[in-house]
Motif scaffolding. Structure first.
Motif, PDB file in Angstrom:
ATOM      1  N   PHE A 238       0.834  -1.207   0.000  1.00 39.81           N
ATOM      2  CA  PHE A 238       0.000   0.000   0.000  1.00 39.81           C
ATOM      3  C   PHE A 238       0.869   1.258   0.000  1.00 39.81           C
ATOM      4  N   LYS A 239       1.855   1.280   0.882  1.00 39.55           N
ATOM      5  CA  LYS A 239       2.711   2.461   1.007  1.00 39.55           C
ATOM      6  C   LYS A 239       3.628   2.658  -0.197  1.00 39.55           C
ATOM      7  N   SER A 240       3.797   1.628  -1.019  1.00 35.15           N
ATOM      8  CA  SER A 240       4.650   1.750  -2.207  1.00 35.15           C
ATOM      9  C   SER A 240       3.912   2.369  -3.400  1.00 35.15           C
ATOM     10  N   MET A 241       2.613   2.587  -3.254  1.00 35.42           N
ATOM     11  CA  MET A 241       1.846   3.170  -4.354  1.00 35.42           C
ATOM     12  C   MET A 241       2.258   4.632  -4.556  1.00 35.42           C
ATOM     13  N   PRO A 242       2.372   5.071  -5.815  1.00 29.42           N
ATOM     14  CA  PRO A 242       2.827   6.436  -6.113  1.00 29.42           C
ATOM     15  C   PRO A 242       2.007   7.536  -5.452  1.00 29.42           C
ATOM     16  N   SER A 243       0.705   7.311  -5.257  1.00 31.49           N
ATOM     17  CA  SER A 243      -0.121   8.377  -4.685  1.00 31.49           C
ATOM     18  C   SER A 243      -0.144   8.362  -3.156  1.00 31.49           C
ATOM     19  N   PHE A 244       0.556   7.411  -2.518  1.00 28.06           N
ATOM     20  CA  PHE A 244       0.517   7.321  -1.054  1.00 28.06           C
ATOM     21  C   PHE A 244       0.951   8.639  -0.427  1.00 28.06           C
ATOM     22  N   ASN A 245       0.069   9.174   0.424  1.00 27.81           N
ATOM     23  CA  ASN A 245       0.343  10.429   1.112  1.00 27.81           C
ATOM     24  C   ASN A 245      -0.560  10.513   2.333  1.00 27.81           C
ATOM     25  N   ASP A 246       0.015  10.760   3.472  1.00 30.05           N
ATOM     26  CA  ASP A 246      -0.745  11.002   4.697  1.00 30.05           C
ATOM     27  C   ASP A 246      -1.707   9.858   5.024  1.00 30.05           C
ATOM     28  N   GLY A 247      -1.274   8.602   4.745  1.00 31.31           N
ATOM     29  CA  GLY A 247      -2.079   7.441   5.102  1.00 31.31           C
ATOM     30  C   GLY A 247      -3.131   7.043   4.083  1.00 31.31           C
ATOM     31  N   TYR A 248      -3.140   7.657   2.916  1.00 36.74           N
ATOM     32  CA  TYR A 248      -4.133   7.388   1.882  1.00 36.74           C
ATOM     33  C   TYR A 248      -3.460   7.140   0.533  1.00 36.74           C
ATOM     34  N   ILE A 249      -4.177   6.413  -0.341  1.00 33.72           N
ATOM     35  CA  ILE A 249      -3.836   6.375  -1.758  1.00 33.72           C
ATOM     36  C   ILE A 249      -5.081   6.794  -2.526  1.00 33.72           C
ATOM     37  N   THR A 250      -4.881   7.120  -3.795  1.00 34.05           N
ATOM     38  CA  THR A 250      -6.028   7.440  -4.645  1.00 34.05           C
ATOM     39  C   THR A 250      -6.368   6.234  -5.504  1.00 34.05           C
TER      40      THR A 250
ATOM     41  N   ASP B  28      -4.301   4.307  -8.290  1.00 33.68           N
ATOM     42  CA  ASP B  28      -3.342   3.247  -7.978  1.00 33.68           C
ATOM     43  C   ASP B  28      -3.986   1.869  -7.784  1.00 33.68           C
ATOM     44  N   PHE B  29      -5.303   1.775  -7.844  1.00 31.62           N
ATOM     45  CA  PHE B  29      -5.966   0.494  -7.593  1.00 31.62           C
ATOM     46  C   PHE B  29      -5.496  -0.624  -8.526  1.00 31.62           C
ATOM     47  N   PRO B  30      -5.363  -0.401  -9.833  1.00 34.34           N
ATOM     48  CA  PRO B  30      -4.902  -1.511 -10.673  1.00 34.34           C
ATOM     49  C   PRO B  30      -3.542  -2.061 -10.231  1.00 34.34           C
ATOM     50  N   SER B  31      -2.603  -1.191  -9.901  1.00 33.61           N
ATOM     51  CA  SER B  31      -1.280  -1.628  -9.431  1.00 33.61           C
ATOM     52  C   SER B  31      -1.370  -2.295  -8.065  1.00 33.61           C
ATOM     53  N   LEU B  32      -2.166  -1.723  -7.183  1.00 34.42           N
ATOM     54  CA  LEU B  32      -2.335  -2.281  -5.844  1.00 34.42           C
ATOM     55  C   LEU B  32      -2.863  -3.710  -5.926  1.00 34.42           C
ATOM     56  N   ILE B  33      -3.907  -3.909  -6.701  1.00 38.45           N
ATOM     57  CA  ILE B  33      -4.520  -5.232  -6.821  1.00 38.45           C
ATOM     58  C   ILE B  33      -3.544  -6.214  -7.475  1.00 38.45           C
ATOM     59  N   LYS B  34      -2.816  -5.756  -8.467  1.00 36.93           N
ATOM     60  CA  LYS B  34      -1.816  -6.608  -9.128  1.00 36.93           C
ATOM     61  C   LYS B  34      -0.708  -6.992  -8.152  1.00 36.93           C
ATOM     62  N   ASP B  35      -0.189  -6.021  -7.400  1.00 36.10           N
ATOM     63  CA  ASP B  35       0.891  -6.292  -6.457  1.00 36.10           C
ATOM     64  C   ASP B  35       0.445  -7.224  -5.327  1.00 36.10           C
ATOM     65  N   MET B  36      -0.836  -7.197  -4.998  1.00 32.25           N
ATOM     66  CA  MET B  36      -1.378  -8.100  -3.983  1.00 32.25           C
ATOM     67  C   MET B  36      -1.581  -9.506  -4.548  1.00 32.25           C
ATOM     68  N   GLN B  37      -1.450  -9.651  -5.851  1.00 36.29           N
ATOM     69  CA  GLN B  37      -1.735 -10.902  -6.556  1.00 36.29           C
ATOM     70  C   GLN B  37      -3.191 -11.319  -6.329  1.00 36.29           C
ATOM     71  N   TYR B  38      -4.053 -10.316  -6.382  1.00 38.46           N
ATOM     72  CA  TYR B  38      -5.489 -10.478  -6.196  1.00 38.46           C
ATOM     73  C   TYR B  38      -6.104 -10.471  -7.586  1.00 38.46           C
ATOM     74  N   GLU B  39      -6.478 -11.620  -8.085  1.00 42.04           N
ATOM     75  CA  GLU B  39      -6.936 -11.736  -9.465  1.00 42.04           C
ATOM     76  C   GLU B  39      -8.365 -11.218  -9.622  1.00 42.04           C
TER      77      GLU B  39
END
Length: 156
Positions: A18-30, A33-44
């Protein structure tokens, strides 16, 4: 859904992702970044399902997802009861114990994306199924039970 799995040991990895997402700021992402987040989680998930998540969080929280909310939802992914309960709690936007029409409509839309067998039902039918005490409102508990039932009988 798959058999229940304990993901407490995955919390650190999920937080790192989560924290590696480019939009991570102040405890949030936008949601961008969801496509990358889901891919990095290996959540098909299909592209349509990912877009449904984006639409849900865009509408629900202005396109932002908090780290703690993410960790709670992600860690409950394989525990159907907890997953349903967390989505119901998140949908209670005014924290009065009930899900608004818009909140329930958003959840119903997500469920339809996950199971095409649900798409023939109207919103009124979804509410009638969920409102088990017939008081004209859908509580967190009713919503969670409805979500769990949909997940347990769907093609997810």
């Amino acid at each position: 859904m798959a058999a229940e799995v304990d993901f407490r040991d995955k919390r650190d990895e999920l937080e790192r992702i989560f924290k590696s997402m480019p939009s991570f700021n102040d405890g949030y992402i936008t949601t961008k970044d969801f496509p990358s987040l889901i891919k990095d989680m290996q959540y098909e998930r299909t592209q349509e399902q990912v877009q449904a998540y984006i639409d849900y969080w865009d509408k629900k929280n202005g396109g932002r997802l908090a780290l703690e909310t993410f960790l709670t939802l992600a860690s409950s992914t394989y525990n159907t009861t907890e997953f349903a309960r967390q989505y119901a709690i998140a949908a209670d936007s005014d924290k009065n114990g009930y899900i608004s029409s818009d909140g329930f409509r958003s959840i119903a839309t997500l469920m339809c994306i996950h199971d095409s067998n649900l798409t023939g039902k109207s919103f009124v039918e979804f509410v009638a199924e969920a409102d088990t005490n017939h008081d004209g409102k859908v509580s967190i508990d009713e919503c969670a039970a409805w979500i769990e039932n949909q997940l347990n009988t769907s093609n997810v």
